[in-house]
Design a protein around this motif. Sequence first.
Motif, PDB file in Angstrom:
ATOM      1  N   HIS A   1       0.972  -1.255   0.059  1.00  0.00           N
ATOM      2  CA  HIS A   1      -0.051   0.119  -0.191  1.00  0.00           C
ATOM      3  C   HIS A   1       0.830   1.181   0.036  1.00  0.00           C
ATOM      4  O   HIS A   1       2.329   1.134  -0.023  1.00  0.00           O
ATOM      5  CB  HIS A   1      -1.130  -0.113   1.161  1.00  0.00           C
ATOM      6  CG  HIS A   1      -0.304  -0.201   2.448  1.00  0.00           C
ATOM      7  ND1 HIS A   1       0.719   0.539   2.957  1.00  0.00           N
ATOM      8  CD2 HIS A   1      -0.248  -1.131   3.255  1.00  0.00           C
ATOM      9  CE1 HIS A   1       1.199  -0.071   4.459  1.00  0.00           C
ATOM     10  NE2 HIS A   1       0.456  -1.255   4.406  1.00  0.00           N
TER      11      HIS A   1
ATOM     12  N   HIS B   1       3.927   1.259   2.219  1.00  0.00           N
ATOM     13  CA  HIS B   1       5.222   0.496   1.762  1.00  0.00           C
ATOM     14  C   HIS B   1       5.735   1.541   0.648  1.00  0.00           C
ATOM     15  O   HIS B   1       6.999   1.647   0.711  1.00  0.00           O
ATOM     16  CB  HIS B   1       4.966  -0.770   1.058  1.00  0.00           C
ATOM     17  CG  HIS B   1       4.288  -1.557   2.160  1.00  0.00           C
ATOM     18  ND1 HIS B   1       2.965  -1.984   2.125  1.00  0.00           N
ATOM     19  CD2 HIS B   1       4.750  -2.404   3.297  1.00  0.00           C
ATOM     20  CE1 HIS B   1       2.456  -2.722   2.843  1.00  0.00           C
ATOM     21  NE2 HIS B   1       3.789  -3.085   3.751  1.00  0.00           N
TER      22      HIS B   1
ATOM     23  N   TYR C   1      -2.644 -14.102   6.309  1.00  0.00           N
ATOM     24  CA  TYR C   1      -2.172 -13.030   5.622  1.00  0.00           C
ATOM     25  C   TYR C   1      -2.522 -12.620   4.226  1.00  0.00           C
ATOM     26  O   TYR C   1      -2.105 -13.526   3.158  1.00  0.00           O
ATOM     27  CB  TYR C   1      -0.681 -12.988   6.169  1.00  0.00           C
ATOM     28  CG  TYR C   1       0.098 -11.679   6.036  1.00  0.00           C
ATOM     29  CD1 TYR C   1      -0.245 -11.026   7.459  1.00  0.00           C
ATOM     30  CD2 TYR C   1       0.527 -10.937   5.209  1.00  0.00           C
ATOM     31  CE1 TYR C   1       0.397  -9.676   7.431  1.00  0.00           C
ATOM     32  CE2 TYR C   1       0.956  -9.696   5.065  1.00  0.00           C
ATOM     33  CZ  TYR C   1       0.533  -9.098   6.480  1.00  0.00           C
ATOM     34  OH  TYR C   1       1.276  -7.644   6.544  1.00  0.00           O
TER      35      TYR C   1
ATOM     36  N   LYS D   1       5.332   2.959  11.659  1.00  0.00           N
ATOM     37  CA  LYS D   1       3.966   2.423  11.978  1.00  0.00           C
ATOM     38  C   LYS D   1       4.359   1.312  13.136  1.00  0.00           C
ATOM     39  O   LYS D   1       3.660   0.935  14.171  1.00  0.00           O
ATOM     40  CB  LYS D   1       3.049   1.905  10.859  1.00  0.00           C
ATOM     41  CG  LYS D   1       1.917   1.745  11.501  1.00  0.00           C
ATOM     42  CD  LYS D   1       1.058   0.321  10.786  1.00  0.00           C
ATOM     43  CE  LYS D   1       1.842  -0.474  10.191  1.00  0.00           C
ATOM     44  NZ  LYS D   1       1.127  -1.851  10.205  1.00  0.00           N
ATOM     45  N   ASP D   2       5.329   0.506  12.530  1.00  0.00           N
ATOM     46  CA  ASP D   2       5.747  -0.645  13.453  1.00  0.00           C
ATOM     47  C   ASP D   2       6.938  -0.026  14.483  1.00  0.00           C
ATOM     48  O   ASP D   2       8.102  -0.321  14.493  1.00  0.00           O
ATOM     49  CB  ASP D   2       6.330  -1.860  12.824  1.00  0.00           C
ATOM     50  CG  ASP D   2       5.249  -2.276  11.960  1.00  0.00           C
ATOM     51  OD1 ASP D   2       4.593  -3.337  12.224  1.00  0.00           O
ATOM     52  OD2 ASP D   2       4.649  -1.677  11.058  1.00  0.00           O
TER      53      ASP D   2
ATOM     54  N   MET E   1      -2.207   3.368   7.614  1.00  0.00           N
ATOM     55  CA  MET E   1      -2.374   2.157   6.402  1.00  0.00           C
ATOM     56  C   MET E   1      -1.531   0.683   7.162  1.00  0.00           C
ATOM     57  O   MET E   1      -0.544   0.850   7.889  1.00  0.00           O
ATOM     58  CB  MET E   1      -1.418   2.635   5.210  1.00  0.00           C
ATOM     59  CG  MET E   1      -2.333   3.667   4.469  1.00  0.00           C
ATOM     60  SD  MET E   1      -1.733   4.028   3.018  1.00  0.00           S
ATOM     61  CE  MET E   1      -2.848   5.157   2.262  1.00  0.00           C
ATOM     62  N   SER E   2      -2.161  -0.082   6.642  1.00  0.00           N
ATOM     63  CA  SER E   2      -1.789  -1.576   7.084  1.00  0.00           C
ATOM     64  C   SER E   2      -2.318  -2.517   6.224  1.00  0.00           C
ATOM     65  O   SER E   2      -3.579  -2.460   5.864  1.00  0.00           O
ATOM     66  CB  SER E   2      -2.209  -1.658   8.617  1.00  0.00           C
ATOM     67  OG  SER E   2      -1.839  -3.250   8.917  1.00  0.00           O
ATOM     68  N   SER E   3      -1.467  -3.580   5.782  1.00  0.00           N
ATOM     69  CA  SER E   3      -1.966  -4.659   4.997  1.00  0.00           C
ATOM     70  C   SER E   3      -3.357  -5.375   5.549  1.00  0.00           C
ATOM     71  O   SER E   3      -4.274  -5.794   4.779  1.00  0.00           O
ATOM     72  CB  SER E   3      -0.935  -5.563   4.737  1.00  0.00           C
ATOM     73  OG  SER E   3       0.053  -4.905   4.182  1.00  0.00           O
ATOM     74  N   ARG E   4      -3.194  -5.310   6.891  1.00  0.00           N
ATOM     75  CA  ARG E   4      -4.377  -6.084   7.633  1.00  0.00           C
ATOM     76  C   ARG E   4      -5.757  -5.485   7.767  1.00  0.00           C
ATOM     77  O   ARG E   4      -6.589  -6.083   7.874  1.00  0.00           O
ATOM     78  CB  ARG E   4      -3.945  -6.471   9.067  1.00  0.00           C
ATOM     79  CG  ARG E   4      -2.937  -7.406   9.235  1.00  0.00           C
ATOM     80  CD  ARG E   4      -2.882  -7.697  10.573  1.00  0.00           C
ATOM     81  NE  ARG E   4      -1.789  -9.120  10.742  1.00  0.00           N
ATOM     82  CZ  ARG E   4      -0.618  -8.847  11.128  1.00  0.00           C
ATOM     83  NH1 ARG E   4       0.163  -7.824  10.896  1.00  0.00           N
ATOM     84  NH2 ARG E   4       0.273 -10.055  11.320  1.00  0.00           N
TER      85      ARG E   4
HETATM   86  N1  LIG Z   1       1.205   3.083   7.207  1.00  0.00           N
HETATM   87  C1  LIG Z   1       2.517   2.826   6.825  1.00  0.00           C
HETATM   88  N2  LIG Z   1       3.328   3.986   7.202  1.00  0.00           N
HETATM   89  C2  LIG Z   1       4.725   3.748   7.168  1.00  0.00           C
HETATM   90  N3  LIG Z   1       5.304   2.553   6.945  1.00  0.00           N
HETATM   91  C3  LIG Z   1       4.586   1.404   7.205  1.00  0.00           C
HETATM   92  C4  LIG Z   1       3.142   1.601   7.048  1.00  0.00           C
HETATM   93  N4  LIG Z   1       2.464   0.333   6.993  1.00  0.00           N
HETATM   94  C5  LIG Z   1       3.591  -0.412   7.027  1.00  0.00           C
HETATM   95  N5  LIG Z   1       4.529   0.256   6.985  1.00  0.00           N
HETATM   96  C6  LIG Z   1       5.965  -0.597   7.026  1.00  0.00           C
HETATM   97  O1  LIG Z   1       6.249  -1.384   5.929  1.00  0.00           O
HETATM   98  C7  LIG Z   1       7.161  -2.287   6.348  1.00  0.00           C
HETATM   99  C8  LIG Z   1       6.520  -3.755   5.957  1.00  0.00           C
HETATM  100  O2  LIG Z   1       5.332  -3.777   6.829  1.00  0.00           O
HETATM  101  P1  LIG Z   1       4.425  -5.054   6.639  1.00  0.00           P
HETATM  102  O3  LIG Z   1       4.524  -5.417   5.010  1.00  0.00           O
HETATM  103  O4  LIG Z   1       4.215  -5.717   7.646  1.00  0.00           O
HETATM  104  O5  LIG Z   1       3.088  -4.125   6.357  1.00  0.00           O
HETATM  105  P2  LIG Z   1       2.048  -3.780   7.310  1.00  0.00           P
HETATM  106  O6  LIG Z   1       0.997  -2.756   6.442  1.00  0.00           O
HETATM  107  O7  LIG Z   1       2.746  -3.180   8.250  1.00  0.00           O
HETATM  108  O8  LIG Z   1       1.184  -4.996   7.616  1.00  0.00           O
HETATM  109  P3  LIG Z   1       0.586  -5.516   8.873  1.00  0.00           P
HETATM  110  O9  LIG Z   1      -0.769  -5.566   8.424  1.00  0.00           O
HETATM  111  O10 LIG Z   1       1.284  -6.839   9.028  1.00  0.00           O
HETATM  112  O11 LIG Z   1       0.925  -4.512   9.979  1.00  0.00           O
HETATM  113  C9  LIG Z   1       7.501  -2.076   7.853  1.00  0.00           C
HETATM  114  O12 LIG Z   1       8.671  -1.438   8.019  1.00  0.00           O
HETATM  115  C10 LIG Z   1       6.121  -1.221   8.139  1.00  0.00           C
HETATM  116  O13 LIG Z   1       6.519  -0.651   9.347  1.00  0.00           O
END
Ligand SMILES: Nc1ncnc2c1ncn2[C@@H]1O[C@H](COP(=O)(O)OP(=O)(O)OP(=O)(O)O)[C@@H](O)[C@H]1O
Length: 314
Positions: A40, A43, A80, A181-182, A216-219
């Motif tokens: 998204h 990333h 996932y 975010k993480d 934003m988050s994949s989940r």
């Molecule tokens: N909204 C966001 N803003 C900035 N970085 C992000 C964001 N979402 C994810 N990332 C970063 O992207 C990288 C890959 O994360 P990942 O592929 O697990 O995606 P995610 O959207 O965090 O998925 P999940 O739903 O597992 O939390 C990590 O370094 C994560 O912190």
Amino acid sequence: MAAPSEPEVIRDKAAMRAWSRRRRAEGKTVAFVPTMGFLHEGHLSLVSTAAAACAGPAAIVVSIYVNPSQFAPTEDLATYPSDFAGDLRKLAATGVVAAVFSPPDLYFRGSARRPADASGNGAISCLDEAGGDGHETWIRVEQLEKGLCGSSRPVFFRGVATVVAKLFNIVEPDIAVFGKKDYQQWRIICRMVRDLDFAIEIIGSEIVREADGLAMSSRNVHLSCGERQKALSISRSLANAKTAALSGNNHSQQIKDQIVQALTEAGGRVDYVEIVEQESLVPVERIDRPSVICVAAWFGKVRLIDNIEIQVPS
Ligand SMILES: Nc1ncnc2c1ncn2[C@@H]1O[C@H](COP(=O)(O)OP(=O)(O)OP(=O)(O)O)[C@@H](O)[C@H]1O
Ligand SMILES: CC(C)(CO)[C@@H](O)C(=O)[O-]
Ligand code: BAL
């Protein structure tokens, strides 16, 4: 020479390492963005951060690998989300990603399975503890992995630190970018890189949000419409807490109570709300130093995390 718009897809570890070494021999900075795919804008912002961080010619590598060892057996490895073709299109559209590393498996699987012992050691991750001559080396960032997400995801940071170290050894980047975010994950990787002398610069990239504030988050794809609306209570309560803290209400307990109340009233189930120092992740009683409010909460079957950094004016 500009990076080709179609990234090269590399599935083999040795081929990936050779690719990186060739790029470095050409004088390029190898910049790396590790992901689990289903990409998204969050990333893609990491890709932009990586491109901006390279002073001269760059070779940007994105990995797509859903790492089984960071999921406990009770977690959502099986569901996932993934969309490799879509991910490739999005990465190609950036015009700056030169390679996508997407290995089928990164672990040596053992010839024998070891059952979990009475204390639960053994089959504690979805890697199912390979056993026999399989994988058995783990990296633990012992203090930083405690608390926050580490409390409710017991094998998570062990799996993350280990797979990131493996990816670093395969991709051999000069720079690697992680999302804030993480937040705990980013701090853990910084600490691992410092403690183990990886010659890699780690960059933390800002959180990207939807227009309505949801991180934003994949989940997020697993949220129903109603759950998604309710989940907005996370970013709203974090923003309100920051405003309150900057205007003098800096008592952590009061702020945490308000956030828990807001999330619960919205129908969420709180995993944790903590206010910690930005680098050490040690809890603070008052927000009187650079702090971060971290939240994890369930909306329906989806566990979401978010945070907000607070720099108090001196
Ligand atoms: N909204 C966001 N803003 C900035 N970085 C992000 C964001 N979402 C994810 N990332 C970063 O992207 C990288 C890959 O994360 P990942 O592929 O697990 O995606 P995610 O959207 O965090 O998925 P999940 O739903 O597992 O939390 C990590 O370094 C994560 O912190
Ligand atoms: C860093 C990571 C790619 C390791 O599997 C993962 O935890 C993620 O996507 O944040
Ligand atoms: N973004 C972190 C990956 C995970 O939650 O497993």
